[in-house]
Every structure is written in C-alpha cells, then in structure tokens.
Design an enzyme around this catalytic site. Sequence first.
Site, PDB file in Angstrom:
ATOM      1  N   ASP A   1     100.406  42.075 -69.164  1.00 18.95           N
ATOM      2  CA  ASP A   1      99.771  41.922 -70.477  1.00 18.95           C
ATOM      3  C   ASP A   1     100.694  42.494 -71.551  1.00 18.95           C
ATOM      4  O   ASP A   1     101.820  42.871 -71.271  1.00 18.95           O
ATOM      5  CB  ASP A   1      98.401  42.620 -70.495  1.00 18.95           C
TER       6      ASP A   1
ATOM      7  N   GLU B   1     103.441  51.482 -64.200  1.00 17.42           N
ATOM      8  CA  GLU B   1     102.616  51.740 -65.378  1.00 17.42           C
ATOM      9  C   GLU B   1     101.246  52.279 -64.960  1.00 17.42           C
ATOM     10  O   GLU B   1     100.516  51.632 -64.213  1.00 17.42           O
ATOM     11  CB  GLU B   1     102.436  50.433 -66.169  1.00 17.42           C
TER      12      GLU B   1
ATOM     13  N   ASP C   1     101.858  45.972 -66.021  1.00 15.02           N
ATOM     14  CA  ASP C   1     100.843  44.928 -66.065  1.00 15.02           C
ATOM     15  C   ASP C   1     101.372  43.669 -66.740  1.00 15.02           C
ATOM     16  O   ASP C   1     102.278  43.722 -67.561  1.00 15.02           O
ATOM     17  CB  ASP C   1      99.616  45.425 -66.848  1.00 15.02           C
TER      18      ASP C   1
ATOM     19  N   ASP D   1     100.688  45.266 -73.326  1.00 17.99           N
ATOM     20  CA  ASP D   1     101.126  46.646 -73.135  1.00 17.99           C
ATOM     21  C   ASP D   1     102.193  46.731 -72.052  1.00 17.99           C
ATOM     22  O   ASP D   1     103.180  47.444 -72.195  1.00 17.99           O
ATOM     23  CB  ASP D   1      99.941  47.519 -72.724  1.00 17.99           C
TER      24      ASP D   1
END
Length: 657
Positions: A510, A435, A508, A512
């Site tokens: 998180d 990413e 990541d 997203d």
Amino acid sequence: MAGKNYDSKDIVVLEGLDAVRLRPGMYIGTTGVKGFHHLLWEIVDNAIDEISNGYGDTIRITLNKDGSATVEDNGRGIPVDKHPTLHKSGVEVVYTTLHAGGKFNNANYKFSGGLHGVGASVTNALSSWCNVTVYKDKKEYFVGFHSYRDENGKMHSGVAKEPLKCVGKTDKQGTKVTFLPDKEMFGNITFNFENVCNRARELAFLNKGLKIVLQDERTGEGEIYHYEGGIADFVSYLVEGKNKLFAKPIYFHGQDKNFDLEVAFIYTDSYTENSFSFVNNIPTIEGGTHETGFKSAFTKVMNDWARSNNFLKEKESNLLGEDFREGITVVLNVKMNNVQFEGQTKTKLGNPEAKTLVESLTIKELSIILSDKKNSSVAEVIVSKAKGAAKVREAAKKAKELTRAKNSAENFNLVGKLAASTSKDREKSELFIVEGDSAGGSAKQGRDRRFQAILPLRGKPLNAEKKRIDQVLANEEIRTIISALNTGIGQDFDLSSLRYNKVIILSDADQDGAHIRAILLTFFFRYMRELINDGHVYIGLPPLYKVYKKDYTEYVYSDSELPQAIARAGRNYSLQRYKGLGEMNPDQLWETTMDPDKRNLIKVSIDDAAEAERLVTTLMGDDIEARKQYINQHANFDKEDEFYKNYSKVNTKTAVD
Ligand code: 28F
C-alpha cells in the site's frame, strides 16, 4: 589518425559469425531486454564513431511498426569497394565478420568503444534480417542480409542474399540500417521507447553537437536530443529541481595525445556527492582511475585556491576531498584508446594512465578557470560549502563514536529487535527488513532461522534525501539497520564486512509500504550504493490476494493475474485481499513471501544512474510541485502503485532469485 581515408583493405578479419548465436551472452551480455536493446546501440555506436570523427552530425532512430529498428546517419557511408582478399564489399565485411573494423587494428578511428565495439555483425547475426543502404558518391547502394535454417535444419546467420549493388542515384550521403531482432533469440521482447530515449539523451549529452532524432512509429511519439552545451547541459539536467549554489555549471575540456577529457560540475544545497563518469560513451558506474585522478586534482586545486585567497589560514589544515565534494554534481567524460574495464560489473576503468592524465589536465584547466576573477564567487561558494562540510564531519565523527559506544551499550536492545540467524554462512544469510511489529513477529516465527534474520521496523525511517549524515545517524531505525548490516556508511562503507548476502525489504503493498520502500532505497542509494551495485538489495513481494476453496488455495501477486486465478479456481471460490503483511500468519508469510523456493523477489539495480538520480530527487526531494507533476505524468495506475513502480523502473529489475 582521424580524417585519413581508407578503404576495404584496411578491414582486419578476426573471426566468423557462427559463434554469436551459439553464445549470445559473450557478445551482448544477455538475451533479455538489455541484450535486445544492445543490438540497436551497436549500430548507433558506429554512427557515433563516424560523426565523432567529423563526418555528419545527425542520427535518426526509428522504431518501426513491424518491430524492426532503423538507424541512419549522414556520414561518409560505409566503404562499398571490394575488399582485396575477401572479394566482397566493405559493407559486407563489416556486417558478416566478427570484429571486422578499422576499430580493431588501425588508427582510422581516434577512439574506439573498447569492450563495447564488437560491432554491427553481432546485430546482424542475431537478427532475422538486416538491410543496409549506403549513400555515397551520388550513388545509392543496397545489401540485404538474413538468417535462416536450411533444409537440414542448420542455421545460417547474417548471410547476404546477394552481393551489395548500386540501386540508384542520390544526393544523400550516409548509412542507413534496418534490422529485426530474431524472436528465436529474444522471444517477444520489443523496443522500449523510454529506454531508447534515456540512452539517446545520454549519448547526445556526451557528444556535444550531435543531433539524435527519435521516432516511434508504433505510437507516433518522437523526441529530438541536441545539446550545444554537451555535458554542461547534462549537469543542468541532473540538478533540475534542486537548489543550485551558482547559476551555470563550470565546464572545461582538456586534451593530450589520444586522450580527451571533458568535465562539468555544479553545486546544490544537497549533502551528497553525485559523480557520473563515462569512458568512450560507456558509463563507468564503479568509477575507476579517471575518477580518482579528478578527485585528487580537484582537492588540490581547491585547497590551493583557498590558501592563496586567504580562505585557509596558515595554521589551518587542508580541507578533505569529501568536504569539497559535498553537494557537487559532476560529469566526467573521457575518450581514450585501449580501455581496460575491471570490477564486479566491468564498469570500472583500470588504465593507470587515465589517472595521471585526468589529474594533470584537471589541474591545468581548473586552475585557469579559478584564476579568472569572474569565477571568484564560484570558488568562494565551493570553499565555504566545504568548510561547512568539514565542521559537520568533525561533529559526525563524534556522533559516530557516540553511536558506536551507544550501540555496544544498546546491543541488548538491538538484539531484542533483530532476530539473528543461527548459521554464520554469509553467502546464504538473508536479512528481512520488515514493516511493522506484527508482520515482524510473523516473520520471526515463520522464517528459516538458520539463515534468515528479521529486523522489524517500528516507525518510518528518516528520509535520507536532504539530510546531513549526522541527522541520518541520529535516526534510530537507520542506526539499527546500519548496525545489523555491519558495513558502515558513506566514505566508511566496507562491503567485505557485510553480514548478509541478501537484504530484503518487506513492506505492505500500500501507499505507506511504498513510502517505506522508497525511503529505504533512498538511504541505500545515498549512503550504501555499493550494496545495490553489488546486487545485495532486494524487494520482497507479498501476495495481494488469496483465491481459495475447500481444498484449493492460490496466492495472487498482481491485479492483472487475478482474473486467471479466479478462472482456475472455478465456481464458488472465496477471495481474500491482503491489506498488509500483518494479516498473514507465520506459515502463510513463509509460504508466500519468504520461502526461497516459492517467493518472488525483485533485485534492485541501478541501470541508469543518471535517471535514478533524477528520480530520487523528484520523488524524495522537497520540490513538491515536481513530484506532483511526475506522478501526474505517470498516472496510468493507482498513484501509490505508480510511485513505487516508477521508482523500480529505473532502480530495479525483476530477477529470478
Ligand atoms: C547507421 C549506422 O554504421 N555509419 C558508418 C562509416 C563510415 C566509414 C566506415 C562506417 C573501416 C573498417 C569499419 C567511410 N569512408 N551507421 C554507420 N559510417 N564505417 S560505419 O568505415 C568502415 C570501417 O571497418 C568510412 C572512409 N572511411 C570510413
């Protein structure tokens, strides 16, 4: 045949119990979570066999507080009379002899579980203790088995403490078994209620009318599964939350000598095919001859119907099977003898006769259904959906040719993005899909370039759920992935041209990142399922924290491990929380996430295709209410965490890399 009574003399003895503890893998696959639950399903299998033969209708499964499980049916009860040559009761023979069972050599049971039916003795052998109660002819019988070490340390597995005896009178009928899986074999694994629910539900769908009553005494939770519609209800369950193109699933049943077929299907407005097949209650994830037979018959019957009802003109060519299967959700349920399983994971039916039987039974039964004028509108819906699919297929073919031309033209562009590995050894090769450009840059610098390739993703790839193949192909991120893997997609997928043994998603920790992971998994799930089934897809786990002092560094990968890590570091420690992969320098990224000797990878697998299907629909489809409800129901953790964790619960299992 079914219904004939028999007694203990019919039981054939093949092997002693000793082998099971020595090589548990041979009998239950693993001594992990799956093997642990297998002990339960062996017992449940026997109860289902009895009920499928027409004796009894209810199975009770109880997960007890002490870690044991109880299974009870209301069948005839295992024979209690003495075996003529073994001089012990039928129950003892069944529970102390490997492969003991009418299953293995006579026709007392119509269909046996094939590879799975290794039997109750395996459960007994791997349990600390196992108690069997039989209710039969107004009497209650009992025998208790246990596994123990003698004074010389020698193991004795699954031995009867004393012979079976009558312990009282009863009006009940059936068999009740309670067993405690042995910690020596399985460590601290416990029964997982959700896992048990999912398989119990599936079994209830596959065995119409069977009632399974589940009780978890550890928590007080309970479930009852009972479907008069059988696999027609299964199909409705699978498409919950999708837009159906007709109200009720089409269902038919066909029979031949020693062969049973049930089929149910419905259509939704989705663009993919969802087939689930089972043989003797075992999921055939890799498909096989029965699926081939069904597909060929389905295509033929539908084309014939389209022609004779003027939906295909004389000069028009037949529609393809894949056209007819766009948007279908179908469940195939076969019961047969002498099953042969093949394939990578032994989940592919190999029997050639299954193809011809399913084919002829489907042609016969489906033709009858379609010739009924009441079903004309259903047939029309299917044909018009197929015609739409055919049109798009033509368009996609052109788009694909375009893509191919474009890709060779843009190859420089692609090479610019993809940092290839230098070695051509496929077995060792890994592709990291990373990413973001900055993390991609670190990964490119930090990697071992001999066998690690890096593909940075700039934007979010397209959510392949609810998209047609032409739209999917129009997405540049997706196209880049397809080109890098070199396998093609969908019908054209070819595993043998795969360039990398491991495809590792690195995003990541998180929301997203979770979303990107979910999108990529959904794409692989819909268009490259074999890549998952064959064990090539992984999720890389970056650390969440660094706990450090002057000459001390420890990376922490989950919140729950943080307190211990802090304790280990001692006073005056510093704590860094990583918000994204991009915050790590190349060396750190290598050390924590990419180095095969140190990293944590999750291997993605589809343990339960039906549950995975529902989950992908819920999480990635466009029913926002259903998604919210799902996330709320599972709201024990952070929402973003949960989104990913539950995706992975069904789709992934932790693997030692
Ligand atoms: C809780 C688990 O195991 N139920 C079973 C039966 C009934 C018969 C049977 C079983 C012959 C050779 C196996 C009774 N009367 N539930 C169960 N119910 N096994 S297991 O026969 C034993 C088989 O090996 C049964 C007449 N015929 C069969």
